[in-house]
Design an enzyme around this catalytic site. Structure first.
Site, PDB file in Angstrom:
ATOM      1  CB  SER A   1     -20.154   9.510  -8.823  1.00 50.27           C
ATOM      2  OG  SER A   1     -19.551  10.542  -9.474  1.00 50.27           O
TER       3      SER A   1
ATOM      4  CG  HIS B   1     -18.006   9.370  -4.696  1.00 50.47           C
ATOM      5  ND1 HIS B   1     -17.367   9.082  -4.176  1.00 50.47           N
ATOM      6  CD2 HIS B   1     -17.319   9.861  -5.798  1.00 50.47           C
ATOM      7  CE1 HIS B   1     -15.955   9.518  -3.994  1.00 50.47           C
ATOM      8  NE2 HIS B   1     -16.659  10.291  -5.536  1.00 50.47           N
TER       9      HIS B   1
ATOM     10  CG  ASP C   1     -17.283  13.352  -7.449  1.00 49.70           C
ATOM     11  OD1 ASP C   1     -16.339  12.533  -6.921  1.00 49.70           O
ATOM     12  OD2 ASP C   1     -18.014  12.637  -8.484  1.00 49.70           O
TER      13      ASP C   1
ATOM     14  CG  MET D   1     -14.949  18.517  -8.568  1.00 50.68           C
ATOM     15  SD  MET D   1     -15.208  18.484 -10.481  1.00 50.68           S
ATOM     16  CE  MET D   1     -15.429  16.957 -10.633  1.00 50.68           C
TER      17      MET D   1
ATOM     18  CG  HIS E   1     -13.089  12.041  -4.325  1.00 50.63           C
ATOM     19  ND1 HIS E   1     -13.307  12.045  -5.601  1.00 50.63           N
ATOM     20  CD2 HIS E   1     -12.078  13.012  -4.222  1.00 50.63           C
ATOM     21  CE1 HIS E   1     -12.163  12.077  -5.835  1.00 50.63           C
ATOM     22  NE2 HIS E   1     -11.476  12.787  -5.168  1.00 50.63           N
TER      23      HIS E   1
ATOM     24  CG  MET F   1     -11.163  15.969  -6.099  1.00 57.13           C
ATOM     25  SD  MET F   1     -12.302  15.191  -7.860  1.00 57.13           S
ATOM     26  CE  MET F   1     -14.118  15.211  -7.228  1.00 57.13           C
TER      27      MET F   1
ATOM     28  CG  MET G   1      -8.476   9.750  -8.377  1.00 56.65           C
ATOM     29  SD  MET G   1     -10.298   9.861  -8.256  1.00 56.65           S
ATOM     30  CE  MET G   1     -10.915  10.502  -9.733  1.00 56.65           C
TER      31      MET G   1
ATOM     32  N   GLY H   1     -11.228  15.305 -12.096  1.00 56.42           N
ATOM     33  CA  GLY H   1     -11.678  16.780 -12.761  1.00 56.42           C
ATOM     34  C   GLY H   1     -13.659  15.995 -12.871  1.00 56.42           C
ATOM     35  CG  PHE H   2     -13.797  16.852 -16.553  1.00 56.19           C
ATOM     36  CD1 PHE H   2     -15.122  18.064 -16.201  1.00 56.19           C
ATOM     37  CD2 PHE H   2     -12.598  17.244 -16.365  1.00 56.19           C
ATOM     38  CE1 PHE H   2     -14.549  19.358 -17.160  1.00 56.19           C
ATOM     39  CE2 PHE H   2     -11.788  18.490 -16.511  1.00 56.19           C
ATOM     40  CZ  PHE H   2     -13.007  19.964 -17.045  1.00 56.19           C
ATOM     41  N   GLY H   3     -16.967  13.546 -15.450  1.00 59.09           N
ATOM     42  CA  GLY H   3     -17.223  11.983 -15.073  1.00 59.09           C
ATOM     43  C   GLY H   3     -17.592  12.249 -15.850  1.00 59.09           C
ATOM     44  N   GLY H   4     -17.370  10.995 -16.857  1.00 62.36           N
ATOM     45  CA  GLY H   4     -17.011  10.309 -17.799  1.00 62.36           C
ATOM     46  C   GLY H   4     -15.548   9.515 -18.955  1.00 62.36           C
TER      47      GLY H   4
ATOM     48  N   GLY I   1     -13.380   6.197 -11.349  1.00 61.06           N
ATOM     49  CA  GLY I   1     -13.078   6.995 -12.467  1.00 61.06           C
ATOM     50  C   GLY I   1     -13.154   5.296 -13.643  1.00 61.06           C
ATOM     51  N   GLY I   2     -14.718   5.560 -14.639  1.00 61.45           N
ATOM     52  CA  GLY I   2     -14.230   4.954 -15.653  1.00 61.45           C
ATOM     53  C   GLY I   2     -14.871   3.708 -15.354  1.00 61.45           C
TER      54      GLY I   2
ATOM     55  N   GLY J   1     -20.077   6.705 -11.500  1.00 59.21           N
ATOM     56  CA  GLY J   1     -20.799   7.605 -12.589  1.00 59.21           C
ATOM     57  C   GLY J   1     -21.727   7.659 -13.683  1.00 59.21           C
ATOM     58  CB  SER J   2     -21.244   8.298 -16.914  1.00 56.32           C
ATOM     59  OG  SER J   2     -19.959   7.410 -16.901  1.00 56.32           O
TER      60      SER J   2
HETATM   61  C1  DX5 Z   1     -13.902  12.314 -11.174  1.00 54.71           C
HETATM   62  C2  DX5 Z   1     -15.004  12.247 -10.005  1.00 54.71           C
HETATM   63  C3  DX5 Z   1     -15.876  10.626 -10.133  1.00 54.71           C
HETATM   64  C4  DX5 Z   1     -16.756  10.534 -11.988  1.00 54.71           C
HETATM   65  C5  DX5 Z   1     -16.658   9.662 -11.607  1.00 54.71           C
HETATM   66  O1  DX5 Z   1     -13.228  13.258 -10.675  1.00 54.71           O
HETATM   67  O2  DX5 Z   1     -13.837  12.233  -9.134  1.00 54.71           O
HETATM   68  O3  DX5 Z   1     -16.145  10.663  -8.926  1.00 54.71           O
HETATM   69  O4  DX5 Z   1     -18.277  10.881 -10.940  1.00 54.71           O
HETATM   70  O5  DX5 Z   1     -17.720   9.817 -13.334  1.00 54.71           O
HETATM   71  P1  DX5 Z   1     -17.746   7.957 -14.185  1.00 54.71           P
HETATM   72  O6  DX5 Z   1     -18.071   7.101 -13.179  1.00 54.71           O
HETATM   73  O7  DX5 Z   1     -18.107   8.427 -14.969  1.00 54.71           O
HETATM   74  O8  DX5 Z   1     -16.120   8.209 -14.253  1.00 54.71           O
HETATM   75 ZN    ZN Z   2     -14.970  11.254  -7.155  1.00 51.73          ZN
END
Ligand code: DX5
Ligand code: ZN
Length: 223
Positions: free
Chosen positions: A7, A32, A34, A36, A65, A67, A136, A141-144, A176-177, A197-198
């Protein structure tokens, strides 16, 4: 077969093209992307112009994706900007069936997304015309954020329903995670597309990160 999709939300945006090339060279299957809007989720990220430049500069499969609220209004823009797959949230769209048709009308793949509190049954009416369901495994909304282990029964329920209606080729993506220590649970439940992502962009050696996620997924993969 599992697909690993880094991501870009966790990439260094000052050198986005180089970051995407790095993960592709490291074995990423899809990218991927994202989007938002600060309304559907409490954060704002990137949109159509950035995808247009990126997809022109770096050839890849772009898994978008959305959002955002009223996703149908932006399908044309993202499709023309180079999306290969567009997924939107079932919670954000009144006419999910029409929006899936709209995405397909551009000759690209269409997916539908469920937030953690949305039951599996919400997407059952659309399984016959969707290429992918994105489950999900964090609040979007957020990575990590921390992976939510309790999403596995939902993944299993969607995989079972897809089998029941004869849609063996449904892709189930998790987001996510996801990392090498969490991906196996989702693969065992029936997921086969893994957003990371992270756990990829946060590592120096992206090829090694992708390989360890893929190995853990493949070891657990069921259909
Ligand atoms: C969260 C995003 C994800 C995010 C995942 O709302 O849709 O795609 O980038 O990040 P990680 O893998 O760090 O949870
Ligand atoms: Zn995503």
């Amino acid at each position: 077969m599992s697909l690993i999709c880094p991501s870009v939300l966790s990439a260094d945006f000052s050198k986005l093209g180089a970051e995407v090339e790095d993960v592709l060279n490291g074995g990423a299957d899809w990218i991927h992307y994202d989007v938002m809007d600060g309304r559907f989720v409490p954060n704002i990220s990137i949109g159509i112009p950035v995808l247009k430049s990126l997809s022109k500069a770096v050839k890849a499969f772009y898994d978008v994706h959305l959002m955002i609220e009223e996703p149908h209004r932006y399908i044309a823009g993202f499709a023309k900007a180079g999306a290969d797959m567009i997924s939107f949230h079932v919670e954000a769209e009144e006419d999910c069936s029409g929006t899936l048709d709209l995405i397909h009308s551009y000759g690209i793949k269409a997916g539908i997304v469920v937030k953690p509190n949305t039951p599996a049954e919400e997407v059952f009416p659309y399984l016959d015309k969707t290429d992918m369901v994105l489950v999900m495994t964090v609040e979007p909304g957020f990575g990590g954020q921390k992976y939510m282990a309790d999403m596995c029964p939902k993944i299993r329920a969607i995989r079972d329903e897809a089998k029941r209606i004869g849609k063996e080729d449904l892709l189930i993506e998790v987001d996510g995670g996801i990392a090498s220590d969490t991906v196996g649970f989702t693969a065992a439940a029936g997921a086969n597309v893994f957003v990371a992502g992270s756990s990829v962009f946060g590592k120096k050696d992206r090829a090694a990160a992708i390989e360890s996620i893929r190995n853990a997924a493949d070891a657990a993969l069921v259909q």
